[in-house]
Design an enzyme around this catalytic site. Structure first.
Site, short mmCIF file in Angstrom:
data_model
loop_
_atom_site.label_atom_id
_atom_site.label_comp_id
_atom_site.label_asym_id
_atom_site.label_seq_id
_atom_site.Cartn_x
_atom_site.Cartn_y
_atom_site.Cartn_z
N TYR A 21 15.39 -58.68 -51.28
CA TYR A 21 16.43 -59.54 -51.62
C TYR A 21 17.04 -58.81 -52.92
O TYR A 21 16.47 -58.19 -53.83
CB TYR A 21 15.57 -60.68 -52.17
CG TYR A 21 15.89 -61.81 -51.36
CD1 TYR A 21 17.22 -62.25 -51.17
CD2 TYR A 21 14.85 -62.51 -50.79
CE1 TYR A 21 17.59 -63.16 -50.24
CE2 TYR A 21 15.07 -63.49 -49.90
CZ TYR A 21 16.44 -63.88 -49.49
OH TYR A 21 16.65 -65.11 -48.66
N GLU A 81 20.12 -60.30 -55.09
CA GLU A 81 20.95 -61.00 -55.50
C GLU A 81 21.69 -60.61 -57.02
O GLU A 81 20.74 -60.17 -57.77
CB GLU A 81 20.77 -62.66 -55.81
CG GLU A 81 20.44 -63.53 -54.57
CD GLU A 81 18.98 -63.50 -54.40
OE1 GLU A 81 18.26 -62.41 -54.56
OE2 GLU A 81 18.55 -64.66 -53.82
N ASP A 139 45.38 -58.23 -46.18
CA ASP A 139 44.00 -58.07 -45.17
C ASP A 139 44.27 -56.86 -44.56
O ASP A 139 44.79 -56.92 -43.32
CB ASP A 139 43.98 -59.38 -44.35
CG ASP A 139 42.89 -59.45 -43.70
OD1 ASP A 139 42.18 -58.51 -43.23
OD2 ASP A 139 42.55 -60.55 -42.85
N THR A 175 37.31 -55.82 -43.14
CA THR A 175 36.10 -55.68 -42.39
C THR A 175 35.85 -53.95 -42.51
O THR A 175 36.49 -53.37 -42.84
CB THR A 175 36.10 -55.97 -41.03
OG1 THR A 175 37.13 -55.38 -40.39
CG2 THR A 175 36.26 -57.30 -40.69
N LYS A 210 35.71 -52.06 -36.87
CA LYS A 210 36.95 -51.57 -36.41
C LYS A 210 37.17 -50.27 -36.84
O LYS A 210 36.30 -49.24 -36.47
CB LYS A 210 37.86 -52.74 -36.93
CG LYS A 210 37.54 -54.13 -36.79
CD LYS A 210 39.01 -55.02 -36.95
CE LYS A 210 38.60 -56.34 -37.13
NZ LYS A 210 38.07 -57.15 -37.89
N ARG A 218 29.12 -53.50 -38.99
CA ARG A 218 29.68 -55.08 -39.01
C ARG A 218 29.62 -55.48 -40.28
O ARG A 218 28.63 -55.61 -40.90
CB ARG A 218 29.27 -55.86 -38.12
CG ARG A 218 29.78 -56.99 -37.82
CD ARG A 218 29.31 -57.23 -36.34
NE ARG A 218 29.84 -56.40 -35.20
CZ ARG A 218 30.84 -56.61 -34.67
NH1 ARG A 218 31.66 -57.74 -35.14
NH2 ARG A 218 31.38 -55.56 -33.95
N1 DSN Z 1 37.62 -60.87 -34.09
C1 DSN Z 1 38.49 -59.97 -34.87
C2 DSN Z 1 39.47 -59.03 -33.88
O1 DSN Z 1 39.15 -58.90 -32.79
O2 DSN Z 1 40.65 -58.74 -34.17
C3 DSN Z 1 39.26 -60.55 -35.78
O3 DSN Z 1 38.60 -61.33 -36.60
#
Ligand code: DSN
Length: 420
Positions: free
Chosen positions: A52, A54, A199, A226, A229, A235
């Protein structure tokens, strides 16, 4: 891998092995997915899941933070270097959390955000009515002026901004294939006294690899993202602040204690590793190849006169109007392509007359196949096979032959050893 799970829990083991085979023997074209390195996976599964933490490095609530501080500082320093940010918060558990924390930091209930319409490429957290966010904040939207070129209607955006006086002007998308005119966003934001937020979830890896523009270079104040990707990390989420200490402090408070509890330090360690990988010269080559491969797919779709939303792509993703061009719905296309070993996702197209569960489009892209070593020629062949499959959907022999060719392609381009 999975030795202990195999001994202890056969049911979970079976599902994990199934996914191992699925990922190895099929082609992943969902543009928000990728293969992460084994180093990232080891960190994600590491001992830090026990702890933990925090608070933030040097200011934690619990003791025993010697090593968690080291890991979080590494993640922060590397992220700042990658994106040219002065401040960063690496604790958001995902992209949605990053956006929610950013709203909480910058807004009061009832304030307005101007973001991209979902069916024109935006994201649920940019103000879709199904989200809880719309009960707290007001959302105004901008759209493409022409879905066949992808050009954003900046004049309309300006007029809406002047009328609605948003506190945030939000750029960014989850299904938009073109580069944005960042300078115009910043001009409008400055004119109405809004904070400019981008974003970058989908294109973070492309920015890190310098394959596309970085909105910070145009004066954007904040970027949310994120870390998976195109960035090829675990993730998770992150919020970057270009230079304002005041904004950075507000964001830290909003993430913790405003929104989240203890950060997932195993995940933060995995972020540090992924950012380290993205700082290597080879990542630049990877990011540029993603774009080349997407262009190669674009050319094949155009050659077959299949309508692409925005007329093509400047990034890693494409959005095809398969219903308009081939008479097959997005859902049917997704399901059919699944059977030949190609994973895409059904997706609404601009002002789609069909519903979200069976829209007119499919969204696909090249981050994962590029990790597998696909070049332009191989990517173009994948596009040919997708189209052949969609055009011959009732011909079982054709489908079988294509499935075999995909299997062979997967063997020729196995997921590289460092990723599996
Ligand atoms: N789920 C993501 C995507 O596939 O673009 C976006 O949140």
């Amino acid at each position: 891998m999975y030795d202990h799970i195999k001994k202890q829990d056969k049911q979970v083991y079976k599902a994990l092995m199934g996914e191992e085979v699925r990922e190895a023997e099929g082609l992943e074209l969902i543009p928000s997915e990728n293969y992460v390195s084994l180093a990232v996976r080891e960190a994600n599964a590491s001992i830090l899941t026990n702890k933990y933490s925090e608070g933030y490095p040097g200011r934690r609530y619990y003791g025993g933070q010697e090593y968690t501080d080291q890991v979080e500082n590494l993640a922060r320093d590397r992220a700042k270097k990658l994106f040219g940010a002065k401040y960063v918060n690496v604790q958001p558990l995902g992209g949605a959390n990053a956006n929610i924390a950013m709203y909480m930091a910058l807004l009061q209930p009832g304030d307005t955000i101007l973001g991209m319409d979902l069916s024109h490429g935006g994201h649920l957290t940019h103000g879709h009515p199904v989200t809880y966010l719309t009960k707290i904040f007001k959302f105004a939207r901008y759209k493409m002026k022409d879905a066949n070129t992808g050009e954003i209607d900046y004049e309309e955006m300006r007029q809406v901004a002047v009328m609605e006086r948003p506190k945030i002007i939000l750029a960014g998308f989850s299904a938009y294939p073109r580069e944005l005119d960042y300078a115009k966003f910043v001009d409008i934001a400055r004119e109405v006294g809004a904070i400019a937020v981008m974003d970058i979830a989908h294109i973070a890896g492309l920015i890190a690899g310098k394959a596309v523009k970085n909105s910070f270079d145009y004066g954007f104040d904040i970027m949310t993202t994120t870390t998976h990707k195109t960035l090829r990390g675990p993730r998770g989420g992150m919020i970057l602040v270009r230079e304002s200490e005041e904004l950075a402090k507000k964001i830290d408070k909003a993430v913790f204690p405003g929104l989240q509890g203890g950060p997932h330090m195993n995940n933060v360690a995995a972020k540090a590793i992924a950012f380290g990988e993205a700082l290597k010269p080879s990542f630049k080559k990877y990011a540029k190849q993603i774009l080349k491969n997407a262009k190669a797919m674009e050319m094949v779709f155009k050659h077959h006169n299949i309508r692409l939303i925005a007329g093509g792509t400047d990034n890693h993703l494409l959005l095809a109007d398969v219903y308009g061009s081939l008479g097959v719905t997005g859902k049917e296309a997704q399901e059919l392509l699944d059977t030949i070993g190609i994973t895409v996702n059904k997706n609404a197209i601009a002002d789609d007359a069909r519903g979200p569960m069976d829209p007119s489009g499919i969204r696909f892209g090249t981050p994962a196949i590029t990790t597998r070593g696909f070049d332009e020629k191989a990517s173009a062949r994948v596009a040919e096979l997708m189209i052949e499959s969609l055009k011959n959907r009732s011909d079982k022999k054709v489908q079988k032959r294509i499935r075999e060719e995909i299997r062979t392609m997967c063997k020729k381009h196995p997921i590289p050893k460092v990723f599996r």
